[in-house]
Design an enzyme around this catalytic site. Structure first.
Site, PDB file in Angstrom:
ATOM      1  N   THR A  38      59.803  44.499 102.372  1.00 63.21           N
ATOM      2  CA  THR A  38      59.163  43.445 101.321  1.00 63.21           C
ATOM      3  C   THR A  38      59.192  44.087  99.911  1.00 63.21           C
ATOM      4  O   THR A  38      58.671  45.293  99.677  1.00 63.21           O
ATOM      5  CB  THR A  38      57.721  43.338 101.920  1.00 63.21           C
ATOM      6  OG1 THR A  38      57.658  42.928 103.090  1.00 63.21           O
ATOM      7  CG2 THR A  38      56.898  42.352 100.944  1.00 63.21           C
ATOM      8  N   GLY A  40      64.729  56.365  91.661  1.00 63.03           N
ATOM      9  CA  GLY A  40      66.146  56.722  91.465  1.00 63.03           C
ATOM     10  C   GLY A  40      66.767  57.418  92.756  1.00 63.03           C
ATOM     11  O   GLY A  40      67.910  57.388  92.891  1.00 63.03           O
ATOM     12  N   SER A  56      66.080  54.126  87.436  1.00 61.72           N
ATOM     13  CA  SER A  56      64.742  54.508  87.657  1.00 61.72           C
ATOM     14  C   SER A  56      63.701  53.673  86.787  1.00 61.72           C
ATOM     15  O   SER A  56      63.771  54.373  85.727  1.00 61.72           O
ATOM     16  CB  SER A  56      64.474  55.653  88.040  1.00 61.72           C
ATOM     17  OG  SER A  56      63.184  56.093  88.598  1.00 61.72           O
ATOM     18  N   GLY A  57      62.648  53.065  87.062  1.00 57.20           N
ATOM     19  CA  GLY A  57      61.869  52.379  86.190  1.00 57.20           C
ATOM     20  C   GLY A  57      61.020  53.368  85.593  1.00 57.20           C
ATOM     21  O   GLY A  57      60.738  53.187  84.201  1.00 57.20           O
ATOM     22  N   HIS A  58      60.422  54.347  86.164  1.00 59.07           N
ATOM     23  CA  HIS A  58      59.564  55.035  85.611  1.00 59.07           C
ATOM     24  C   HIS A  58      59.883  55.993  84.422  1.00 59.07           C
ATOM     25  O   HIS A  58      59.284  56.919  83.730  1.00 59.07           O
ATOM     26  CB  HIS A  58      58.559  55.844  86.546  1.00 59.07           C
ATOM     27  CG  HIS A  58      59.527  57.356  87.132  1.00 59.07           C
ATOM     28  ND1 HIS A  58      59.228  58.585  86.399  1.00 59.07           N
ATOM     29  CD2 HIS A  58      60.449  57.079  87.915  1.00 59.07           C
ATOM     30  CE1 HIS A  58      59.967  59.333  87.408  1.00 59.07           C
ATOM     31  NE2 HIS A  58      60.624  58.697  88.289  1.00 59.07           N
ATOM     32  N   GLN A 114      68.877  58.966  83.509  1.00 55.15           N
ATOM     33  CA  GLN A 114      67.970  59.211  82.074  1.00 55.15           C
ATOM     34  C   GLN A 114      68.979  58.727  81.019  1.00 55.15           C
ATOM     35  O   GLN A 114      68.580  59.296  79.894  1.00 55.15           O
ATOM     36  CB  GLN A 114      68.448  60.784  82.190  1.00 55.15           C
ATOM     37  CG  GLN A 114      67.452  61.831  83.057  1.00 55.15           C
ATOM     38  CD  GLN A 114      66.278  61.759  82.767  1.00 55.15           C
ATOM     39  OE1 GLN A 114      65.848  61.371  81.755  1.00 55.15           O
ATOM     40  NE2 GLN A 114      65.263  62.192  83.406  1.00 55.15           N
ATOM     41  N   CYS A 119      61.155  68.213  88.107  1.00 55.30           N
ATOM     42  CA  CYS A 119      61.315  68.190  89.559  1.00 55.30           C
ATOM     43  C   CYS A 119      61.395  69.518  90.174  1.00 55.30           C
ATOM     44  O   CYS A 119      61.217  69.669  91.232  1.00 55.30           O
ATOM     45  CB  CYS A 119      62.472  67.418  89.880  1.00 55.30           C
ATOM     46  SG  CYS A 119      63.000  65.976  88.985  1.00 55.30           S
ATOM     47  N   ASN A 175      69.294  65.270  82.673  1.00 61.01           N
ATOM     48  CA  ASN A 175      67.822  65.165  82.789  1.00 61.01           C
ATOM     49  C   ASN A 175      67.506  66.529  82.103  1.00 61.01           C
ATOM     50  O   ASN A 175      66.398  66.613  81.570  1.00 61.01           O
ATOM     51  CB  ASN A 175      67.327  65.197  84.116  1.00 61.01           C
ATOM     52  CG  ASN A 175      67.955  66.187  85.169  1.00 61.01           C
ATOM     53  OD1 ASN A 175      69.190  66.192  85.672  1.00 61.01           O
ATOM     54  ND2 ASN A 175      67.238  66.720  85.746  1.00 61.01           N
TER      55      ASN A 175
END
Ligand code: PLP
Length: 386
Positions: free
Chosen positions: A236, A71, A198-200, A178, A323, A150
């Site tokens: 990559t 993110g 963001s994936g996580h 979020q 965070c 968040n």
């Protein structure tokens, strides 16, 4: 010991279905998507499918999806990419309650000559669209406003804010890290130019995210390198994780009905705490927030002590934003909302997920009152004077 994970705004577990689809790309299909041989072709096909899944989830074109590493990268790429494309404009509008990925970047840009307007929020954590309207000037390059906070889970009126930006011809970025997976997001309805995810945060792995860049947006790639991602982001591709992100989007699309169950559990936890423990304040707009989050101030004690004692009982929660849990400064979000300092220091965030259960909520409701009572009995700040 029983373990209860109520810190899903910090990160989430990888869904078993996501892991299952990723595994072959970590084991046998390890090719580089840019390679001309069969290994490369398999990886390239997987990227194509993941891109289509993300695009269909958000109702955008696959070419508008740029895979990133997280993110924070998406936010940086969005903001810096627009500023680079519009070098004559030197003003940014954002809010006082953004994640550091946006806020600290804006402060950095201020040091380099940009002017930044930080929109205020009211006691419920809500922005004022009039203040936004008034802040826009001919020099404004970009408006960057988060979808859901968040810390509190409060949802901003992003559709309305993006419409104002569109009317005034200003580029609009939304940090939706979020919100994705917690509220339905249809970019056919919400006219944002750029959107970060963001994936996580929604059951894909860490280390993968995406930036949506709608066609026609003035934007220049931030990471310059090879021709990957149509030249929009060199490097990559993290194929297995991108496959996981695609699957997580598919699961989220199918799973919005489950969110009603998450909301019920969150409400049960919240109401249970408010009933059982005196002097607890709920922060943020009760209605306009994501269904998994509750942000509560336990007056007279330090949140860190509550979080540590909960952890000893196997319960994971967070003091404010994860965070920032190693920075002792009080939450900038709660400060901006005007929450009294004595309440801010005792603020704990519980964030649930679709894997949370009623038994877990009951376990927390059984353990937490005793912890709070114990800490208050030792606290010089309890009982409060006013
Ligand atoms: N934006 C918001 C609103 C967040 O909550 C977070 C993470 O907590 C980020 C951005 C950064 O995302 P990442 O951890 O993927 O860099």
């Amino acid at each position: 010991m029983r373990e209860v994970y109520f810190d899903n705004n910090a990160t989430t577990r990888i869904a078993p279905e996501v892991l299952e689809e990723m595994e072959p790309f970590l084991r046998e299909h390890y090719g580089n998507p840019s390679s001309a041989h069969l290994f490369g072709a398999r990886a390239k096909q997987a990227l194509l499918e993941a891109r289509e899944r993300v695009a269909s989830f958000l109702n955008v074109h696959p070419e508008e999806v740029v895979f990133t590493s997280c993110g924070t990268e998406s936010d940086n790429a969005a903001i810096r990419g627009v500023l680079d494309a519009l070098p004559e404009k030197r003003h940014i509008i954002t809010t006082r309650v953004e994640h550091p990925a946006v806020l600290n970047l804006c402060r950095y840009l201020e040091e380099r000559g940009y002017r930044v307007t930080y929109l205020s929020v009211d006691r419920k954590g809500m922005i004022d669209l009039e203040e936004l309207r008034e802040a826009i000037s001919p020099d404004t390059a970009l408006i960057s406003i988060m979808y859901a906070n968040n810390e509190t889970g409060v949802i901003f009126p992003v559709k309305e804010a993006a419409e104002i930006a569109k009317e005034r011809g200003v580029v609009f970025h939304c940090d939706a890290v979020q919100a994705v997976g917690k509220v339905p997001l249809d970019l056919g309805e919400i006219p944002v130019d750029l959107l970060s995810l963001s994936g996580h945060k929604f059951h894909a792995p860490k280390g993968v995210g995406a930036l949506i860049v709608r066609k026609g947006t003035p934007w220049i790639p931030f990471i310059i390198g090879g021709h990957q991602e149509g030249g929009k982001r060199g490097g990559t591709e993290n194929v297995a994780s991108i496959v996981g992100l695609g699957k997580a989007c598919e699961l989220a699309k199918e799973g919005f009905r489950e969110l009603e169950g998450v909301r019920k559990l969150r409400d049960r936890l919240e109401e249970g705490i408010l009933e059982r423990i005196p002097q607890v304040l709920l922060n943020g707009d009760r209605e306009r927030r994501v269904p998994n989050t509750t942000n509560l101030s336990f007056v007279g004690i330090e949140a860190e002590s509550i979080v540590l004692m909960l952890s000893e009982e196997g319960i994971a929660a967070s003091s404010g934003a994860a965070c920032s849990s190693d920075t002792p400064e009080p939450s900038h979000v709660l400060q901006a909302m005007g929450v009294p300092p004595s309440a801010i220091q005792g603020t704990v965030r519980f964030s649930l997920s679709r894997y949370s259960t009623g038994e877990e909520v009951d376990y927390v409701l059984e353990r937490l009152p005793r912890i709070v009572e114990h800490l208050r009995s030792l606290s010089p700040l309890w009982p409060p004077e006013d």
